[in-house]
Design an enzyme around this catalytic site. Structure first.
Site, PDB file in Angstrom:
ATOM      1  N   GLU A 267      45.830  51.864  73.202  1.00 31.60           N
ATOM      2  CA  GLU A 267      45.785  51.441  71.801  1.00 31.60           C
ATOM      3  C   GLU A 267      46.340  50.026  71.784  1.00 31.60           C
ATOM      4  O   GLU A 267      47.540  49.806  71.707  1.00 31.60           O
ATOM      5  CB  GLU A 267      46.617  52.404  70.946  1.00 31.60           C
ATOM      6  N   CYS A 301      49.614  47.260  64.197  1.00 29.72           N
ATOM      7  CA  CYS A 301      48.306  47.089  64.848  1.00 29.72           C
ATOM      8  C   CYS A 301      47.221  47.087  63.798  1.00 29.72           C
ATOM      9  O   CYS A 301      46.149  46.530  63.993  1.00 29.72           O
ATOM     10  CB  CYS A 301      48.028  48.242  65.798  1.00 29.72           C
TER      11      CYS A 301
HETATM   12  C1  UN1 Z   1      50.542  50.774  65.061  1.00 33.01           C
HETATM   13  O1  UN1 Z   1      50.709  49.751  64.434  1.00 33.01           O
HETATM   14  O2  UN1 Z   1      50.552  50.774  66.317  1.00 33.01           O
HETATM   15  O3  UN1 Z   1      48.043  53.212  60.354  1.00 33.01           O
HETATM   16  C2  UN1 Z   1      50.381  52.104  64.445  1.00 33.01           C
HETATM   17  C3  UN1 Z   1      49.186  52.744  60.323  1.00 33.01           C
HETATM   18  C4  UN1 Z   1      50.302  53.560  60.909  1.00 33.01           C
HETATM   19  C5  UN1 Z   1      50.309  53.462  62.389  1.00 33.01           C
HETATM   20  C6  UN1 Z   1      50.235  52.087  62.950  1.00 33.01           C
HETATM   21  N1  UN1 Z   1      50.165  54.921  60.480  1.00 33.01           N
HETATM   22  O4  UN1 Z   1      49.441  51.652  59.848  1.00 33.01           O
END
Ligand code: UN1
Length: 514
Positions: A267, A301
């Site tokens: 990821e 992310c």
């Molecule tokens: C991440 O930034 O690695 O969808 C995960 C989202 C969170 C998870 C982010 N539930 O923003």
């Protein structure tokens, strides 16, 4: 509230001290004779506590113990494992406030986001409980007489989980709650910038398991990223490595794991865009874009990094967005009214400033922000202003993920052009369209539409629920974690053929008479 106040309130409850062992191999490794790292709060730059880092000998012990524990754990029926995972969720419920606060002081998240992160762990534990009765395999019709075919799913062994600072415990839980229900034990290398959260989480989770009379199933290796990442990714005793982090590091990990034909769940970076069409509900779109561009100070992310606006609404929408940006309260995330806390460290601020500079050199126009935010009393914190830059889709910097609250805004004329711009980046994690027009929405969701793993309509790119599979395409790495059938990655599939007849008929009509 200041960092020290919160620290005083939570450290003892979370069983943390001024110096903490960062290695758990069934017991906590001694702190003597090991290098340490200091965990600093990005809120005011103050040291929170020290953590020891693993030696190679420590690592070997961790792996040995994770293997031994796997022997016991994988023998337990899956629904019973699920029930134990539920107890982990219950234990986390008890510490939601304290652990949430630790996430806030070590990672700089607002209080609600810190607690939200713990809630995400609780949710996935509940999900894993349900799942533990649903590791379904198919039954397949055999072409041979008196033969039965089916597939079953079996645990794969200890798995490796490497996580990033921005979700210092939730992403670990996405992987390990599911993997535990599936019968695997796990070895965790957390970000050095989230080491205290990792230690506290491990204590809570293993206490729940041990309290029920089972051996610990979660193991921890705090250490230098490059070193421990190398140990884990080249280690055949870890059949699966789940990695969350940057694209360059992900590529290195993937290469190491591929060389030994192991499995990865990757990821990696996201470069998520929101398209706002003339048919959008402006209030929803503004909220959706602003919140998800600014939440976690742009360090998710899933953060919205690009905004693709139809030319007919461009000026109006941009003006309204700028207005929101001007009013956003930046500062100590422990204060209730603050919406945007600090970046994780000084390096992150430098990256932010550099991206702003590059964007302007490459033809971008700064609309708002682009500089440090001075917060009185928090001079050593790492605060920046949320930033809007008018850009064009071909600028190199627009195609790069900068972990900071920078939003590149672009103009489109037709929906086809909007999607061309949208897909014109190497990453493919999350995406959003704001529209009430069925045709625009369906185009966005068609094979010509968003090329991302996550596609949202009238809601923002960030803030995914745990029930869906989380991950993305292209340089995001292709992995899927958390909900849906992501569990399959933590198990091995076995196709079983049983002959209950008295002959040995062969498939494809092949004859072999002796
Ligand atoms: C991440 O930034 O690695 O969808 C995960 C989202 C969170 C998870 C982010 N539930 O923003």
């Amino acid at each position: 509230m200041d960092v020290n106040e919160v620290k005083k309130e939570i450290m003892e409850k979370l069983e943390l001290g001024e110096l903490n062992s960062g290695v758990f191999y069934g017991e906590w490794a001694p702190v003597e004779g090991r290098d340490t790292l200091t965990s600093y709060s990005p809120i005011d730059g103050s040291p929170i506590a020290k953590v020891t880092m693993a030696t190679k000998e420590d690592y070997e012990k961790v792996i040995k113990k994770a293997q031994e524990s796997f022997e016991v754990w994988s023998d337990i029926p899956a629904p019973k494992r699920g029930w134990i995972v539920r107890e982990i969720g219950n234990e986390l419920r008890k510490y939601k406030r304290e652990l949430g606060r630790l996430v806030s002081i070590e990672g700089g998240k607002t209080l609600t986001e810190g607690e939200g992160e713990v809630q995400e762990m609780i949710d996935i534990a509940d999900f894993a409980l349900g799942l533990s009765r649903q590791f379904y395999g198919l039954t397949i019709a055999s072409e041979r007489e008196h033969h039965r075919m089916y597939e079953q799913w079996l645990p794969i062994g200890p798995i490796g989980v490497i996580t990033s600072f921005n979700f210092p415990c939730a992403v670990w839980a996405w992987n390990t709650m599911i993997a535990s229900a599936a019968g695997d034990t796990s070895v965790w290398k957390p970000s050095s910038k989230g080491a205290l959260v990792a230690i506290a989480t491990m204590k809570i989770a293993n206490r729940a398991v041990e309290g029920l009379g089972y051996p610990p199933i979660f193991f921890l290796v705090v250490g230098r990223g490059r070193e421990v990442g190398e140990w884990m990714s080249t280690d055949t005793r870890l059949p699966l490595i789940s990695f969350t982090g940057s694209i360059p590091t992900g590529k290195r990990i993937a290469e190491n794991v591929a060389k030994r034909l192991g499995r990865t769940i990757l990821e990696l970076g996201g470069n998520n865009a929101a398209i706002v069409t003339p048919k959008a509900d402006t209030t929803t779109a503004l909220k959706g874009v602003a919140f998800r561009a600014l939440a976690t100070a742009g360090q998710r992310c899933t953060t919205t990094r690009r905004l693709i606006l139809h030319e007919s609404i461009y000026d109006d929408f941009l003006a309204k967005l700028k207005n929101i940006y001007e009013k956003v309260s930046i500062g100590n995330p422990l204060e209730k009214e603050v919406l945007m806390g600090p970046l994780i460290d000084e390096k992150a601020v430098e990256n932010y400033l550099n991206a702003v500079k590059l964007a302007q050199e490459q033809g971008g126009k700064l609309i708002y922000g682009g500089e440090r935010a001075k917060i009185s009393g928090f001079e050593n914190g790492h605060y920046v202003k949320p930033t809007i830059i008018e850009a064009n889709p071909d600028m190199e910097i627009v195609k790069t993920e900068t972990f900071a609250p920078i939003l590149y805004v672009m103009k489109y004329r037709t929906i086809e052009e909007a999607l061309e711009i949208h897909n014109n980046v190497p990453q493919g994690l999350s995406s959003a369209i704001f529209t009430t027009d069925l045709q625009e929405e369906e185009y966005f969701l068609s094979h010509r539409g968003s090329d991302c793993g996550i596609a949202n309509v009238n809601t923002s790119t960030a803030g995914a629920e745990i029930g869906g599979a989380f991950g993305g395409e292209k340089e995001t790495g292709g992995g899927r974690e958390s909900g849906s059938d992501a569990w399959k990655a933590y198990m091995r599939r076995q196709t079983v053929t049983i002959n209950y007849g008295k002959d040995l008929p062969l498939a494809q009509g092949v004859k072999f008479d002796i």
